[in-house]
Write a protein that holds these residues in place. Structure first.
Motif, mmCIF file in Angstrom:
data_model
loop_
_atom_site.group_PDB
_atom_site.id
_atom_site.type_symbol
_atom_site.label_atom_id
_atom_site.label_comp_id
_atom_site.label_asym_id
_atom_site.label_seq_id
_atom_site.Cartn_x
_atom_site.Cartn_y
_atom_site.Cartn_z
ATOM 1 N N ASN A 4 13.969 -19.255 12.942
ATOM 2 C CA ASN A 4 13.775 -18.124 13.844
ATOM 3 C C ASN A 4 14.717 -16.985 13.471
ATOM 4 O O ASN A 4 15.901 -17.208 13.219
ATOM 5 C CB ASN A 4 14.045 -18.574 15.284
ATOM 6 N N LYS A 5 14.180 -15.784 13.410
ATOM 7 C CA LYS A 5 14.890 -14.572 12.991
ATOM 8 C C LYS A 5 15.316 -14.630 11.521
ATOM 9 O O LYS A 5 16.152 -13.844 11.080
ATOM 10 C CB LYS A 5 16.089 -14.267 13.902
ATOM 11 N N GLY A 6 14.715 -15.583 10.792
ATOM 12 C CA GLY A 6 15.027 -15.715 9.374
ATOM 13 C C GLY A 6 14.389 -14.615 8.544
ATOM 14 O O GLY A 6 13.265 -14.186 8.798
ATOM 15 N N ILE A 7 15.116 -14.158 7.535
ATOM 16 C CA ILE A 7 14.648 -13.132 6.607
ATOM 17 C C ILE A 7 14.512 -13.757 5.225
ATOM 18 O O ILE A 7 15.354 -14.559 4.804
ATOM 19 C CB ILE A 7 15.614 -11.940 6.560
ATOM 20 N N GLY A 8 13.457 -13.403 4.526
ATOM 21 C CA GLY A 8 13.257 -13.924 3.181
ATOM 22 C C GLY A 8 12.574 -12.904 2.294
ATOM 23 O O GLY A 8 12.093 -11.864 2.753
ATOM 24 N N VAL A 9 12.545 -13.207 1.017
ATOM 25 C CA VAL A 9 11.839 -12.380 0.035
ATOM 26 C C VAL A 9 10.863 -13.300 -0.692
ATOM 27 O O VAL A 9 11.238 -14.397 -1.123
ATOM 28 C CB VAL A 9 12.799 -11.722 -0.972
#
Length: 721
Positions: free
Chosen positions: A172-177
């Motif tokens: 949750n609220k994780g950011i990725g590319v």
């Protein structure tokens, strides 16, 4: 000091026609909340504020929107999926609400990005730069490349997405590319994902005289060649995930602690509510994300700017006092200093109210510390809803137990997003012998009460603290709340019955002064409103002043409408959600509603009833409470409302705190009959209640020093003060 109150009561240029449909009488709760967050965002656009404070308001608005999505939108989506058609107060179905929310949410996010663009340009002029890597010098890019290799690469783990590498879990609220790659002419495209670890810095500060910040996801994209040597990047995209984060308590739960430990784990893996993408995200990668995260088009938001704006709060910590509010140090009540710091002596002399954050929360901590160390104190009872990470309140309770006091702590495990922290504190308290109670399965214990029993020469005496806010030292520096201390014996007896109700289900039926929900508080409020209606019909002065965070409870709204129609003049200061419509012809002509958004977060809850004389007067009935006018507070929570009868405290709450809030124009938004808000007057001729409270001491906390420094008195034109 006389302040003209008329700016808070402007005539509307065009009144709407009288409502003909029932739903026109109310504003949807969710849309009202979005309106509140627009007012928060507007503070980031307030040119009179220092730049880093404006950036902080932008981050707050983004954080607010995240929580709204994780809880409120998730709840509505759950209703749609389960086929629940329960209508909101305005008659809208869950599906209709989601459609309206999505439209406003997209507008709000666009406005947040526009605010960031404006602030980025202004901050750059002051040497604080949010920069894409490509805009930096070769030397700076070289440093970032080396930093990426030494500090970022060891933290991140590229993962291929194919049949032998399952799709990874995105927190949750994780950011990725996500990358689409190719190696060699004949090999098929490869999808790789890089998740940003929660422990990694969101922004990297480049060394140098200027404060240059680069988002970590930009570094991952820019230096992909270090991650994937020998591969060609065909496309990429930054994404962010928000998940359902609400916890529903099952009534048959046998052990609340065990249940919440499990529920917290489930929450971390809640279904995806929203997928945020940068607008240039690779199409094939986007399709994969949508399929694997099981989101449809309505659950996707594309942005041309930065994702996760709540993280901008870290940049606000840049040591630039010239770009922040002038530091403010809260006063310690002189009443207590006059008693050589003896809280019990000061409270025994007469009641005292402390106005946070303008007066220090230290007095609340000192009250408990003194109780922990005083040999005459035999027992302490305490409610804990939110206590913070490093809690001096918890430390005082632990010390008290170690010193042989009988200590009871009511720890609310259902305090949203504080469940894990509260489980930790409960364990720490139990370890030293504190009797820990978890309250009711179906109700939250939201009342803020401390009770200290002390052995004195004439017998046992009970000292009480009643608060409108939590026992949280950090919040107490930015939330406006009231702490009421008393040694009134009747209030002490009532408080003891409150704790017996929570710990032993012994429902009190003979309270002398306190009102509790869910067993009588709303009935007492209705009776007080009915008394004002009777006074208005009898031709006597009739009025209600109320300060709340939210009002959504339809029976309460209808009762206030009834009072308005009877001629009761009602002033409401409602910071956030307001489902009541003010100024509707024939419905709420006599109701005025304003929202105060400023340097501090308005949080105190106060009711005042004219009682036959024009407000503000000493004949008025004044109450402090922990409850908002919401069904959850009045029907599904344990709350407390306490009457204020001491003359000095009464004057402070009514003639200082409430009156200043009503007179404020600098930070106030007026609610119009159409449900929209407009700013009141700013600049010359305006009045700022926060500045007034910072500059002027309180009445009950001032003690004998009042003779040396008279507090400027606010007056409402025509009122009997």
């Amino acid at each position: 000091m006389t302040v003209d109150a008329s700016p808070t009561l402007p005539a509307n240029d065009a009144e709407p026609d009288a409502p003909v449909a029932q739903e026109d009488r109310y504003t949807n709760r969710e849309l009202s909340w979005l309106s509140f967050n627009r007012r928060v965002l507007a503070e980031s656009e307030n040119e009179s504020y220092p730049l880093l404070e404006r950036l902080r308001f932008l981050s707050i608005s983004a954080s607010n929107l995240d929580e709204f999505t994780m809880v409120r939108i998730a709840g509505l989506e759950g209703q749609v999926q389960r086929g629940i058609e329960t209508q909101a107060i305005d008659g809208a179905s869950p599906r209709q609400q989601l459609a309206a929310i999505r439209e406003q949410l997209l507008q709000l996010e666009d406005r947040q990005q526009a605010s960031l663009d404006t602030l980025s340009a202004l901050l750059a002029e002051e040497g604080i730069i949010l920069a894409p890597v490509e805009a930096l010098s070769d030397e700076q890019q070289g440093w970032l490349a080396a930093y990426f290799e030494s500090d970022i690469l060891p933290l991140i783990t590229p993962q291929a997405i194919d049949p032998s590498h399952p799709f990874p879990f995105v927190a949750n609220k994780g950011i990725g590319v996500i990358f689409r790659l190719k190696r060699g002419k004949r090999q098929a495209d490869l999808i790789e994902m890089v998740l940003i670890p929660s422990g990694a810095p969101r922004f990297v500060r480049v060394p140098g005289e200027q404060a240059i910040y680069v988002a970590i996801e930009q570094l991952v994209t820019r230096f992909a060649d270090q991650l994937f040597p020998g591969f060609k990047v065909l496309g990429d995209g930054v994404f962010r995930v928000l998940r359902d984060s609400d916890i529903e308590v099952e009534e048959e739960a046998e052990d609340l602690v065990r249940y919440f430990r499990t529920a917290i784990q489930r929450r971390r893996r809640g279904h995806v509510v929203l997928l945020e993408l940068d607008e240039d995200c690779d199409g094939i990668a986007e399709t994969l994300l949508r399929e694997q995260l099981e989101v449809d088009e309505d659950m996707i938001v594309k942005s041309g700017g930065m994702l996760g704006l709540a993280d901008l709060a870290t940049i606000c910590n840049e040591p630039r006092p010239d770009l922040k509010f002038t530091p403010f140090s809260p006063r310690y009540p002189e009443r207590i200093l006059e008693h050589d710091g003896d809280c019990f002596s000061a409270i025994r002399e007469k009641d005292i109210v402390i106005h946070h954050p303008f007066e220090s929360f230290d007095v609340v901590v000192d009250f408990l510390r003194q109780a922990a160390r005083d040999p005459a104190v035999v027992s302490i009872k305490q409610t804990l809803y939110r206590a913070g990470d490093q809690s001096p309140v918890i430390a005082a309770l632990i010390e008290a137990a170690q010193n042989g006091k009988a200590v009871t702590a009511v720890v609310e495990l259902k305090a949203r997003f504080d469940e894990e922290r509260n489980i930790h504190w409960a364990s720490e308290l139990e370890r030293v012998g504190v009797q820990v109670i978890y309250g009711f399965t179906e109700w939250k214990t939201h009342a803020k009460v401390s009770l200290v029993v002390r052995r004195e020469e004439d017998g046992y005496r009970t000292y009480c603290h009643f608060g409108t806010g939590n026992y949280h030292p950090i919040n107490a520096k930015i939330y406006t709340d009231l702490s009421f201390f008393t040694a009134n014996a009747a209030l002490g007896r009532d408080a003891a019955k409150l704790f017996n109700f929570i710990t032993g289900y012994i429902e009190p039926d003979d309270l002398e002064h306190l009102a509790l929900s869910p067993i009588g508080l709303q009935e007492q409020l209705f009776a007080l409103i009915d008394a004002e209606i009777a006074n208005a019909k009898a031709g006597k002065p009739a009025g209600i002043w109320v300060k709340l965070n939210s009002i959504t409870y339809k029976p309460m709204i209808d009762k206030l409408y009834e009072a308005s129609q009877a001629g009761v003049e009602i002033h409401m200061v409602v910071r956030g959600i307001c489902s009541l419509r003010a100024g509707l012809p024939g419905v709420s002509d006599n109701i005025r509603v304003k929202s105060i958004i400023g340097r501090f977060l308005e949080h105190s809850r106060v009711w005042a009833f004219a009682n036959g004389k024009a407000l503000p007067s000493r004949q008025a009935k004044v109450y402090l409470t922990s409850a908002d006018a919401m069904s959850r507070n009045l029907v599904r929570r344990v709350e407390v409302m306490v009457p204020i009868t001491n003359k000095t405290v009464h004057d402070q709450v009514l003639g200082q705190v409430m009156l200043a809030n009503i007179l404020d124009t600098e930070q106030s938004w007026q609610l119009d009959p159409d449900g929209q808000y407009h700013r009141l007057r700013q600049g010359d001729g305006g009045f700022n209640c926060h500045q007034y409270f910072m500059a002027n001491p309180s009445l009950s906390g001032r003690g004998a020093a009042l003779a040396e420094h008279e507090v400027p008195r606010l007056t409402l034109r025509g009122a009997d003060a």
